[in-house]
Design an enzyme around this catalytic site. Sequence first.
Site, mmCIF file in Angstrom:
data_model
loop_
_atom_site.group_PDB
_atom_site.id
_atom_site.type_symbol
_atom_site.label_atom_id
_atom_site.label_comp_id
_atom_site.label_asym_id
_atom_site.label_seq_id
_atom_site.Cartn_x
_atom_site.Cartn_y
_atom_site.Cartn_z
ATOM 1 C CG ASP A 82 -0.466 2.118 -8.846
ATOM 2 O OD1 ASP A 82 0.057 3.243 -8.717
ATOM 3 O OD2 ASP A 82 0.108 1.151 -9.395
ATOM 4 C CG ASP A 104 -1.763 8.977 -14.020
ATOM 5 O OD1 ASP A 104 -1.461 10.104 -14.479
ATOM 6 O OD2 ASP A 104 -1.279 7.919 -14.456
ATOM 7 C CD GLU A 134 2.012 9.746 -13.357
ATOM 8 O OE1 GLU A 134 1.553 8.811 -12.675
ATOM 9 O OE2 GLU A 134 2.430 9.617 -14.514
ATOM 10 C CG HIS A 180 4.620 1.826 -14.981
ATOM 11 N ND1 HIS A 180 3.826 2.827 -15.464
ATOM 12 C CD2 HIS A 180 4.733 2.046 -13.655
ATOM 13 C CE1 HIS A 180 3.463 3.627 -14.472
ATOM 14 N NE2 HIS A 180 4.008 3.184 -13.363
ATOM 15 N N GLY A 181 7.207 -1.810 -15.881
ATOM 16 C CA GLY A 181 7.476 -3.056 -16.611
ATOM 17 C C GLY A 181 8.959 -3.352 -16.706
ATOM 18 C CG HIS A 208 4.966 5.645 -10.328
ATOM 19 N ND1 HIS A 208 3.779 4.969 -10.413
ATOM 20 C CD2 HIS A 208 4.739 6.682 -9.485
ATOM 21 C CE1 HIS A 208 2.874 5.567 -9.659
ATOM 22 N NE2 HIS A 208 3.429 6.615 -9.087
ATOM 23 N N GLY A 209 7.837 2.618 -11.255
ATOM 24 C CA GLY A 209 8.694 1.767 -12.091
ATOM 25 C C GLY A 209 9.928 1.293 -11.363
ATOM 26 N N GLY A 210 9.758 0.840 -10.106
ATOM 27 C CA GLY A 210 10.910 0.463 -9.284
ATOM 28 C C GLY A 210 11.527 -0.879 -9.642
ATOM 29 C CG ASN A 230 4.719 3.178 -6.831
ATOM 30 O OD1 ASN A 230 4.971 3.600 -5.704
ATOM 31 N ND2 ASN A 230 3.709 3.600 -7.557
HETATM 32 P P1 13P Z 1 7.018 -1.763 -12.025
HETATM 33 O O1 13P Z 1 5.954 -2.715 -12.524
HETATM 34 O O2 13P Z 1 7.957 -1.354 -13.088
HETATM 35 O O3 13P Z 1 7.669 -2.264 -10.802
HETATM 36 O O4 13P Z 1 6.245 -0.403 -11.632
HETATM 37 C C1 13P Z 1 5.261 -0.434 -10.655
HETATM 38 C C2 13P Z 1 4.594 0.889 -10.509
HETATM 39 O O5 13P Z 1 5.178 1.923 -10.743
HETATM 40 C C3 13P Z 1 3.197 0.901 -10.035
HETATM 41 O O6 13P Z 1 2.639 2.171 -10.074
#
Ligand code: 13P
Length: 284
Positions: A82, A104, A134, A180-181, A208-210, A230
């Site tokens: 990742d 990335d 990316e 993310h987060g 990303h950032g699911g 993700n």
């Molecule tokens: P989250 O931590 O927001 O779920 O994102 C995970 C991610 O996108 C890993 O590449």
Amino acid sequence: MSLVPITDMLHDAKKNRYAVGHFNMINMEFAQAICEAASEERAPVILGVGEATIQYMGIDYVVSIAECAAKRSRVPVALHLDHGSSFPVIAQCIRAGFSSVMIDGSHHPLEQNVALTQKVVELAHAAGVSVEGELGSIAGTEEDVTVEEKDAQLPTVEEAVSFWEQTKVDVLAVAVGTAHGLYQAEPNVRCDRIADISSRINAPLVLHGGSGVKEEVIQQAISAGAAKINVNTENQVAFAESTRSVLNQKPVIADARDFLREGRAAIKETVRAKIRLFGSNNRV
Ligand code: 13P
């Protein structure tokens, strides 16, 4: 089963309008929870590992744990780097046994990102390893890399199509408004852009950032063409909350398995719910 690249599973997901879950793993309990949930749900699955985890565990532990989890699974399992930051890291992961890598290059100027990604595709494909590229930068903190909100950039549809045509990555991550987060405010996820880009390239798209994205927005993103989603933070929170609750109830613990077992079970249920939301259950 042995570890597999992500290309075939994601083309099937794109064609049939569901998404495969990419879940970050940082230790044995995460790997077990993710692969057990996927096996029980009959869903292909991706174990995501970032560079900070490679430093934390050691690359040989990462690969051995993933291989063991895959061998015990009744579904296809990929081990995917990742947010790989450089060519040497990618080469190290391919040598060590990763079945898929993400380069990335989004922090570089566009031309450098294209050149670096092309170099990675050449190396990885020669080894039968799939590649995610990316474009645009995704806000938030992933492992130890932080992108401020003001620095996050959403590329245009034309830029994304041109990036894919030049690099021919197997899978493309494009910044579309997620982060993310944990979210401070509700994200404006540009599903219209996912749809436009997805219809113009022959590669699945990654969201990303699911974590923390509303269920209906996830469903819209999948309908628009997101084929890999993700998730990391929601599993980390589930693990922390359940282990904290055990520790609060039993302040004296002489066996770490008392809370690790609970943490693992909490991740498994979080992953199971995501797999069902993404529609990747009963696909194998
Ligand atoms: P989250 O931590 O927001 O779920 O994102 C995970 C991610 O996108 C890993 O590449």
